[in-house]
Design a protein around this motif. Structure first.
Motif, PDB file in Angstrom:
ATOM      1  N   GLY A 199      -2.399  11.594 -12.751  1.00  0.00           N
ATOM      2  CA  GLY A 199      -1.818  10.916 -11.603  1.00  0.00           C
ATOM      3  C   GLY A 199      -2.846   9.972 -11.023  1.00  0.00           C
ATOM      4  N   VAL A 200      -2.547   9.441  -9.840  1.00  0.00           N
ATOM      5  CA  VAL A 200      -3.435   8.456  -9.220  1.00  0.00           C
ATOM      6  C   VAL A 200      -3.618   8.777  -7.739  1.00  0.00           C
ATOM      7  CG1 VAL A 200      -2.879   6.596 -10.827  1.00  0.00           C
ATOM      8  CG2 VAL A 200      -1.470   6.921  -8.769  1.00  0.00           C
ATOM      9  N   GLN A 201      -4.655   8.162  -7.166  1.00  0.00           N
ATOM     10  CA  GLN A 201      -4.884   8.261  -5.727  1.00  0.00           C
ATOM     11  C   GLN A 201      -5.014   6.851  -5.166  1.00  0.00           C
ATOM     12  OE1 GLN A 201      -7.849  11.069  -3.814  1.00  0.00           O
ATOM     13  NE2 GLN A 201      -8.854   9.131  -3.338  1.00  0.00           N
ATOM     14  N   LEU A 202      -4.303   6.581  -4.070  1.00  0.00           N
ATOM     15  CA  LEU A 202      -4.379   5.292  -3.392  1.00  0.00           C
ATOM     16  C   LEU A 202      -4.667   5.520  -1.918  1.00  0.00           C
ATOM     17  CD1 LEU A 202      -1.833   5.128  -5.602  1.00  0.00           C
ATOM     18  CD2 LEU A 202      -1.717   2.798  -4.746  1.00  0.00           C
ATOM     19  N   GLY A 203      -5.488   4.661  -1.329  1.00  0.00           N
ATOM     20  CA  GLY A 203      -5.733   4.722   0.102  1.00  0.00           C
ATOM     21  C   GLY A 203      -5.300   3.450   0.803  1.00  0.00           C
ATOM     22  N   THR A 204      -5.869   2.325   0.358  1.00  0.00           N
ATOM     23  CA  THR A 204      -5.667   1.050   1.031  1.00  0.00           C
ATOM     24  C   THR A 204      -4.193   0.673   1.144  1.00  0.00           C
ATOM     25  OG1 THR A 204      -7.851   0.312   0.277  1.00  0.00           O
ATOM     26  CG2 THR A 204      -6.311  -1.396   0.988  1.00  0.00           C
ATOM     27  N   ARG A 205      -3.392   0.930   0.113  1.00  0.00           N
ATOM     28  CA  ARG A 205      -1.969   0.570   0.160  1.00  0.00           C
ATOM     29  C   ARG A 205      -1.227   1.335   1.266  1.00  0.00           C
ATOM     30  NH1 ARG A 205       1.576  -1.872  -3.409  1.00  0.00           N
ATOM     31  NH2 ARG A 205       2.955  -1.597  -1.625  1.00  0.00           N
ATOM     32  N   PHE A 206      -1.727   2.536   1.606  1.00  0.00           N
ATOM     33  CA  PHE A 206      -1.053   3.348   2.616  1.00  0.00           C
ATOM     34  C   PHE A 206      -1.600   3.143   4.034  1.00  0.00           C
ATOM     35  CE2 PHE A 206      -0.255   6.224  -1.150  1.00  0.00           C
ATOM     36  CZ  PHE A 206       1.122   6.035  -1.174  1.00  0.00           C
ATOM     37  N   ALA A 207      -2.769   2.508   4.161  1.00  0.00           N
ATOM     38  CA  ALA A 207      -3.440   2.416   5.463  1.00  0.00           C
ATOM     39  C   ALA A 207      -2.607   1.678   6.505  1.00  0.00           C
ATOM     40  CB  ALA A 207      -4.799   1.734   5.306  1.00  0.00           C
ATOM     41  N   CYS A 208      -1.789   0.724   6.041  1.00  0.00           N
ATOM     42  CA  CYS A 208      -0.997  -0.086   6.970  1.00  0.00           C
ATOM     43  C   CYS A 208       0.488   0.253   6.921  1.00  0.00           C
ATOM     44  CB  CYS A 208      -1.206  -1.570   6.678  1.00  0.00           C
ATOM     45  SG  CYS A 208      -2.907  -2.108   6.917  1.00  0.00           S
ATOM     46  N   ALA A 209       0.808   1.428   6.435  1.00  0.00           N
ATOM     47  CA  ALA A 209       2.208   1.857   6.405  1.00  0.00           C
ATOM     48  C   ALA A 209       2.755   1.954   7.827  1.00  0.00           C
ATOM     49  CB  ALA A 209       2.321   3.215   5.712  1.00  0.00           C
ATOM     50  N   THR A 210       4.068   1.889   7.948  1.00  0.00           N
ATOM     51  CA  THR A 210       4.707   2.001   9.259  1.00  0.00           C
ATOM     52  C   THR A 210       4.282   3.279   9.967  1.00  0.00           C
ATOM     53  OG1 THR A 210       6.623   0.839   8.344  1.00  0.00           O
ATOM     54  CG2 THR A 210       6.943   1.981  10.431  1.00  0.00           C
ATOM     55  N   GLY A 310      -5.958  -7.177  -0.800  1.00  0.00           N
ATOM     56  CA  GLY A 310      -5.205  -8.412  -0.934  1.00  0.00           C
ATOM     57  C   GLY A 310      -3.751  -8.197  -1.309  1.00  0.00           C
ATOM     58  N   MET A 311      -3.411  -7.001  -1.763  1.00  0.00           N
ATOM     59  CA  MET A 311      -2.028  -6.671  -2.124  1.00  0.00           C
ATOM     60  C   MET A 311      -1.269  -6.035  -0.966  1.00  0.00           C
ATOM     61  SD  MET A 311      -2.832  -5.125  -5.914  1.00  0.00           S
ATOM     62  CE  MET A 311      -4.452  -5.550  -6.558  1.00  0.00           C
ATOM     63  N   VAL A 312      -1.941  -5.872   0.168  1.00  0.00           N
ATOM     64  CA  VAL A 312      -1.301  -5.321   1.365  1.00  0.00           C
ATOM     65  C   VAL A 312      -0.896  -6.499   2.241  1.00  0.00           C
ATOM     66  CG1 VAL A 312      -1.575  -3.808   3.366  1.00  0.00           C
ATOM     67  CG2 VAL A 312      -2.739  -3.251   1.224  1.00  0.00           C
ATOM     68  N   LYS A 313       0.382  -6.819   2.259  1.00  0.00           N
ATOM     69  CA  LYS A 313       0.852  -8.033   2.912  1.00  0.00           C
ATOM     70  C   LYS A 313       1.638  -7.787   4.187  1.00  0.00           C
ATOM     71  CE  LYS A 313      -0.775 -10.814  -0.243  1.00  0.00           C
ATOM     72  NZ  LYS A 313      -1.973 -11.620   0.084  1.00  0.00           N
ATOM     73  N   LYS A 314       2.180  -6.579   4.350  1.00  0.00           N
ATOM     74  CA  LYS A 314       3.034  -6.318   5.502  1.00  0.00           C
ATOM     75  C   LYS A 314       3.093  -4.821   5.768  1.00  0.00           C
ATOM     76  CE  LYS A 314       7.132  -6.115   2.546  1.00  0.00           C
ATOM     77  NZ  LYS A 314       8.461  -6.673   2.231  1.00  0.00           N
ATOM     78  N   GLU A 315       3.556  -4.490   6.966  1.00  0.00           N
ATOM     79  CA  GLU A 315       3.776  -3.090   7.331  1.00  0.00           C
ATOM     80  C   GLU A 315       5.111  -2.647   6.744  1.00  0.00           C
ATOM     81  OE1 GLU A 315       2.683  -1.066  11.376  1.00  0.00           O
ATOM     82  OE2 GLU A 315       4.727  -1.798  11.520  1.00  0.00           O
ATOM     83  N   GLU A 316       5.112  -1.543   6.014  1.00  0.00           N
ATOM     84  CA  GLU A 316       6.350  -1.036   5.426  1.00  0.00           C
ATOM     85  C   GLU A 316       6.294   0.485   5.363  1.00  0.00           C
ATOM     86  OE1 GLU A 316       6.771  -2.569   1.417  1.00  0.00           O
ATOM     87  OE2 GLU A 316       4.606  -2.813   1.246  1.00  0.00           O
ATOM     88  N   PRO A 317       7.457   1.138   5.363  1.00  0.00           N
ATOM     89  CA  PRO A 317       7.478   2.603   5.332  1.00  0.00           C
ATOM     90  C   PRO A 317       6.845   3.164   4.067  1.00  0.00           C
ATOM     91  CG  PRO A 317       9.621   1.715   5.960  1.00  0.00           C
ATOM     92  CD  PRO A 317       8.803   0.558   5.481  1.00  0.00           C
ATOM     93  N   VAL A 318       6.246   4.328   4.198  1.00  0.00           N
ATOM     94  CA  VAL A 318       5.624   5.011   3.067  1.00  0.00           C
ATOM     95  C   VAL A 318       6.609   5.161   1.908  1.00  0.00           C
ATOM     96  CG1 VAL A 318       4.905   7.320   2.322  1.00  0.00           C
ATOM     97  CG2 VAL A 318       3.800   6.249   4.283  1.00  0.00           C
ATOM     98  N   ALA A 319       7.851   5.549   2.211  1.00  0.00           N
ATOM     99  CA  ALA A 319       8.844   5.765   1.154  1.00  0.00           C
ATOM    100  C   ALA A 319       9.069   4.493   0.343  1.00  0.00           C
ATOM    101  CB  ALA A 319      10.158   6.247   1.759  1.00  0.00           C
ATOM    102  N   ASP A 320       9.038   3.328   1.017  1.00  0.00           N
ATOM    103  CA  ASP A 320       9.227   2.060   0.311  1.00  0.00           C
ATOM    104  C   ASP A 320       8.024   1.730  -0.568  1.00  0.00           C
ATOM    105  OD1 ASP A 320      11.582   1.943   1.668  1.00  0.00           O
ATOM    106  OD2 ASP A 320      11.067   0.199   2.908  1.00  0.00           O
ATOM    107  N   ILE A 321       6.825   2.043  -0.070  1.00  0.00           N
ATOM    108  CA  ILE A 321       5.613   1.783  -0.860  1.00  0.00           C
ATOM    109  C   ILE A 321       5.640   2.611  -2.142  1.00  0.00           C
ATOM    110  CG2 ILE A 321       3.089   2.003  -0.905  1.00  0.00           C
ATOM    111  CD1 ILE A 321       3.142   1.550   2.159  1.00  0.00           C
ATOM    112  N   ILE A 322       5.940   3.902  -2.004  1.00  0.00           N
ATOM    113  CA  ILE A 322       5.979   4.785  -3.176  1.00  0.00           C
ATOM    114  C   ILE A 322       7.064   4.347  -4.150  1.00  0.00           C
ATOM    115  CG2 ILE A 322       6.490   7.141  -3.932  1.00  0.00           C
ATOM    116  CD1 ILE A 322       4.992   8.162  -1.476  1.00  0.00           C
ATOM    117  N   ALA A 323       8.237   3.994  -3.623  1.00  0.00           N
ATOM    118  CA  ALA A 323       9.329   3.554  -4.489  1.00  0.00           C
ATOM    119  C   ALA A 323       8.956   2.279  -5.245  1.00  0.00           C
ATOM    120  CB  ALA A 323      10.594   3.333  -3.661  1.00  0.00           C
ATOM    121  N   GLU A 324       8.279   1.370  -4.574  1.00  0.00           N
ATOM    122  CA  GLU A 324       7.869   0.120  -5.227  1.00  0.00           C
ATOM    123  C   GLU A 324       6.851   0.380  -6.337  1.00  0.00           C
ATOM    124  OE1 GLU A 324       6.685  -4.297  -3.715  1.00  0.00           O
ATOM    125  OE2 GLU A 324       5.481  -2.670  -2.877  1.00  0.00           O
ATOM    126  N   LEU A 325       5.881   1.239  -6.051  1.00  0.00           N
ATOM    127  CA  LEU A 325       4.874   1.574  -7.061  1.00  0.00           C
ATOM    128  C   LEU A 325       5.520   2.218  -8.286  1.00  0.00           C
ATOM    129  CD1 LEU A 325       2.142   3.077  -4.690  1.00  0.00           C
ATOM    130  CD2 LEU A 325       1.943   0.926  -5.952  1.00  0.00           C
TER     131      LEU A 325
END
Length: 336
Positions: A199-210, A310-325
């Motif tokens: 699996g993977v671990q991400l931090g930066t993509r989640f830092a600006c979640a809603t 640089g891939m963090v462009k907007k505030e979005e819900p965690v569920a949307d981030i995970i679904a997109e990934l």
């Protein structure tokens, strides 16, 4: 419910180990990875991890209790190995039945791994070298995280892509290895899974979640930043073994250089030992990070961020981030 059959098949071992739907951990980010973000990630099928950082046992006790009020899904707790009360913190995790404890920041102190495992919890460790990873696995670690220098916060000297090529062929068949550092899109996740990552671990993509409590100005700094803005700190005094920290360059970066000089002068004049010197540095980071994350002081505080910022462009819900990934990963695997 959308299914990601190819991605899920490759994540199966990691997801079963974590008890989550998807083998996507959230990196432990002090002041950011707290009850709200952690529970949101676990509720969305990922695996949230509380960043204990410099918390006292009482504060951690409350944080775990509050997280449990917000989710009935598994989550973990990240403990810093140099914390002077680490054994007490382990006991707090045991009290709450925390199923996974992540040890970060150096070699686990003697007895700590055994103490965690006696409670029935799983131990996840970080390792900067293959030799150390093998030693930790022999000593009782149940899984490893390999984190490249593209990550935010404390970093090692080697890139994620190189670590993956070193570790995964040697370890992935018999052990669980999660890959971290610089991961911002699902295509990268697919690649590491194909190499054998659990699996993977991400931090930066989640830092600006809603659901992240980070100050709006902290989030705006991320949205404006590119990969080249996330720079590693420099070591001022060779006697002071300061682990580099990657953060967005600002006045706080210069303040840390001055703090290193101050601590180095204390080593010269006041006879403090190296352990105390390192703790002073860690306390500096905890305070600087709080100024940015909680108070919104993006000039003087620490904006810890990985190069994937640089891939963090907007505030979005965690569920949307995970679904997109997951969708990006599935699409990449389907194209193979």
């Amino acid at each position: 419910m959308t299914t990601y059959s190819k991605t899920s098949a490759l994540m199966r071992r990691g997801a079963e180990f974590l008890g989550s739907d998807h083998a996507i951990l959230c990196g432990a980010m002090s002041w950011v990875s707290e009850r709200n973000l952690v529970s949101a990630i676990s509720n969305a099928g990922g695996f949230g991890v509380i960043a204990c950082g410099a918390m006292t046992p009482d504060l951690l006790d409350n944080e775990i209790a509050e997280t449990k009020k917000r989710t009935d899904r598994p989550f973990g707790v990240n403990l810093i190995t140099m914390h002077p009360q680490i054994m007490d913190l382990i006991d707090v995790c045991t009290k709450h039945g925390v199923g996974h404890v992540v040890l970060a920041g150096g070699l686990p102190p003697k007895g700590s791994v055994d103490r965690i495992k006696e409670s029935g919890a799983k131990v996840i460790c970080f390792a900067p070298t293959l030799a150390l990873a093998k030693k930790l696995l022999r000593s009782g670690a149940d899984a490893m995280v390999i984190e490249g220098m593209e990550a935010g916060g404390h970093i090692g000297p080697v890139a994620t892509s190189v670590l993956a090529q070193e570790f995964l062929p040697e370890l992935a068949e018999d052990h669980l290895v999660f890959v971290a550092g610089g991961i911002g899109r699902g295509e990268a996740i697919a690649g590491y899974l194909e190499m054998g990552a659990a699996g993977v671990q991400l931090g930066t993509r989640f830092a600006c979640a809603t659901e992240s409590i980070a100050h709006p100005d902290f989030k705006k700094a991320f949205f404006r930043a590119g990969a080249r803005d996330a720079v590693a700190s420099v070591q001022v005094d060779p006697r002071l073994p300061v682990i580099p920290v990657r953060a967005l360059k600002n006045k706080g970066t210069e303040l840390f250089t001055a703090k290193q000089r101050e601590v180095a002068n204390l080593l010269d004049g006041e006879g403090i030992d190296m352990g105390e010197a390192q703790l002073q540095i860690e306390h500096y980071w905890a305070g600087a990070l709080r100024r940015a994350v909680i108070d919104g002081d993006v000039e003087n505080g620490s904006l810890m961020a990985g190069q994937s910022v640089g891939m963090v462009k907007k505030e979005e819900p965690v569920a949307d981030i995970i679904a997109e990934l997951l969708a990006e990963s599935e699409s990449a695997l389907t194209r193979r």
